[in-house]
Scaffold this active site. Structure first.
Site, PDB file in Angstrom:
ATOM      1  N   ILE A   1     -14.396  -8.440  -1.023  1.00 43.89           N
ATOM      2  CA  ILE A   1     -14.221  -8.393   0.422  1.00 43.89           C
ATOM      3  C   ILE A   1     -14.965  -7.207   1.014  1.00 43.89           C
ATOM      4  O   ILE A   1     -15.627  -7.330   2.050  1.00 43.89           O
ATOM      5  CB  ILE A   1     -12.734  -8.356   0.798  1.00 43.89           C
ATOM      6  CG1 ILE A   1     -12.029  -9.621   0.289  1.00 43.89           C
ATOM      7  CG2 ILE A   1     -12.558  -8.223   2.307  1.00 43.89           C
ATOM      8  CD1 ILE A   1     -10.526  -9.624   0.509  1.00 43.89           C
TER       9      ILE A   1
ATOM     10  N   ARG B   1      -3.678  -4.650   2.525  1.00 40.30           N
ATOM     11  CA  ARG B   1      -2.273  -4.803   2.207  1.00 40.30           C
ATOM     12  C   ARG B   1      -1.452  -3.802   3.012  1.00 40.30           C
ATOM     13  O   ARG B   1      -1.886  -2.667   3.235  1.00 40.30           O
ATOM     14  CB  ARG B   1      -2.007  -4.570   0.705  1.00 40.30           C
ATOM     15  CG  ARG B   1      -2.326  -5.771  -0.165  1.00 40.30           C
ATOM     16  CD  ARG B   1      -1.319  -6.883   0.059  1.00 40.30           C
ATOM     17  NE  ARG B   1      -1.591  -8.072  -0.739  1.00 40.30           N
ATOM     18  CZ  ARG B   1      -2.273  -9.111  -0.315  1.00 40.30           C
ATOM     19  NH1 ARG B   1      -2.830  -9.099   0.881  1.00 40.30           N
ATOM     20  NH2 ARG B   1      -2.435 -10.176  -1.087  1.00 40.30           N
TER      21      ARG B   1
ATOM     22  N   GLU C   1       6.300  -5.989   6.560  1.00 39.87           N
ATOM     23  CA  GLU C   1       6.211  -7.421   6.852  1.00 39.87           C
ATOM     24  C   GLU C   1       7.446  -8.133   6.293  1.00 39.87           C
ATOM     25  O   GLU C   1       7.910  -7.780   5.203  1.00 39.87           O
ATOM     26  CB  GLU C   1       4.948  -8.013   6.217  1.00 39.87           C
ATOM     27  CG  GLU C   1       3.670  -7.529   6.879  1.00 39.87           C
ATOM     28  CD  GLU C   1       2.435  -8.205   6.299  1.00 39.87           C
ATOM     29  OE1 GLU C   1       2.560  -9.345   5.804  1.00 39.87           O
ATOM     30  OE2 GLU C   1       1.367  -7.590   6.329  1.00 39.87           O
TER      31      GLU C   1
ATOM     32  N   HIS D   1      -1.295 -10.933   9.759  1.00 48.05           N
ATOM     33  CA  HIS D   1      -1.699 -11.205   8.373  1.00 48.05           C
ATOM     34  C   HIS D   1      -2.420 -12.560   8.274  1.00 48.05           C
ATOM     35  O   HIS D   1      -2.000 -13.454   7.531  1.00 48.05           O
ATOM     36  CB  HIS D   1      -0.494 -11.169   7.427  1.00 48.05           C
ATOM     37  CG  HIS D   1      -0.881 -10.856   6.007  1.00 48.05           C
ATOM     38  ND1 HIS D   1      -0.038 -10.228   5.122  1.00 48.05           N
ATOM     39  CD2 HIS D   1      -2.031 -11.091   5.318  1.00 48.05           C
ATOM     40  CE1 HIS D   1      -0.638 -10.092   3.942  1.00 48.05           C
ATOM     41  NE2 HIS D   1      -1.849 -10.610   4.047  1.00 48.05           N
TER      42      HIS D   1
END
Length: 318
Positions: free
Chosen positions: A157, A244, A273, A291
């Site tokens: 990523i 994250r 979360e 997210h």
């Protein structure tokens, strides 16, 4: 052989599995009912995303399971090593969503430098009565071109983020504990390509140089970015976390936003979360998404078909 895609799977993934003879269920089973459902229906493959957890108790209680699959990259919601020790296959799709996450990073960056996250909150409220005042408030945007982006975590990523940054005209610097250098290839629509060699630097050096910072590291025990790291950054830095929750100390982030050390933040993941801290949600300098880094149609198609291919390879070969 039965597959339960408890957090969903693309239709292309369902089709690929069904054509190979698998029975696929996309029923969403509540966490507390999952063990019973798996055992009652003799599920051999459990596919999850981030909503469902697969811990030791479930693994021990479900002898029919042969594969646990995660549609995406991070597997912190699965007891991976324990599952493997019990003879289960654990699979994921690390490459499928890289482009989608990278594009979301730049959605936050472009929104941040042009105040779109705040403008979109205030225009519906005051656009008809305070248009000129709002125009003045949002008239000091900056361009990304020519600026330096620091990428923390230079895996798949991070490298996709680097490709977009290079295309935009940014200088790319990166920090990674396990990667010394990487070759980045920009492929263009007409078949041309350009290669860039990027050597990673110590984290402290990246923090000091970057105008913008993007995080692409897995969840870990300690914060990657806390007060000490914010103190090293340039005044007015922008920071994006689409990795994250918990890699940024959100208390320190809010303090840095309020002091002006950080000009804006883009957050797709959060410490708490699915109930992020209200102070984060209400801060006018934070661009917010729930997210959704991998939540594009294209990524979901790639995730579904990639999972299907791995499942077929494991179970049909067995």
């Amino acid at each position: 052989m039965k597959v339960l895609a408890n957090d969903g799977i693309s239709q292309s993934g369902v089709k690929a599995l069904e054509e190979a003879g698998f029975e696929v269920s996309t029923t969403t089973v509540a966490q507390e009912q999952l063990i019973n459902y798996i055992n009652t229906n003799a599920i051999s493959t459990l596919l999850v995303r981030s909503a469902t957890t697969v811990r030791q108790d479930l693994i021990d209680a479900c002898p029919s399971l042969k594969i646990i699959g995660r549609g995406g990259v991070g597997m912190d919601n699965i007891d991976v090593e324990y599952a493997k020790s019990k003879g289960l296959h654990v699979i994921n799709t690390p490459a499928a969503s890289s482009q989608s996450v990278a594009e979301l990073v730049f959605a936050h960056l472009y929104g941040g430098v042009r105040f779109l996250h705040d403008s979109n909150r205030n225009m519906p409220l005051d656009g008809d009565s305070k248009f000129k005042a709002l125009k003045k408030n949002y008239a000091k945007g900056i361009e990304l071109r020519g600026k330096t982006i620091g990428i923390i975590g230079f895996g798949r990523i991070g490298r996709e983020v680097a490709k977009i940054a290079l295309g935009v005209g940014m200088k790319v610097i990166a920090a990674d504990m396990f990667i010394e250098n990487a070759e980045i290839t920009l492929d263009f629509f007409d078949g041309q390509s350009v290669k860039f060699d990027i050597a990673t630097q110590p984290l402290e050096d990246v923090l000091k140089q970057a105008d913008f910072i993007s995080l692409h590291v897995p969840a870990q025990k300690d914060y990657v970015i806390g007060k000490a790291q914010f103190d090293l950054m340039k005044d007015g830095v922008g920071i994006v976390n689409a990795a994250r929750g918990g890699v940024i100390d959100e208390v320190a982030l809010v303090d840095a936003l309020e002091s002006g050390k950080v000009a804006f933040a883009g957050l797709d993941t959060f410490e708490n979360e699915p109930t992020p801290a209200v102070k984060v949600l209400m801060n006018g300098r934070v661009s917010l998404t729930p997210h959704i880094g991998a939540a594009t149609n294209e990524a979901q198609d790639r995730i579904g078909t990639e999972l299907a291919e791995q499942i077929k390879s494991i179970l049909i070969n067995d």
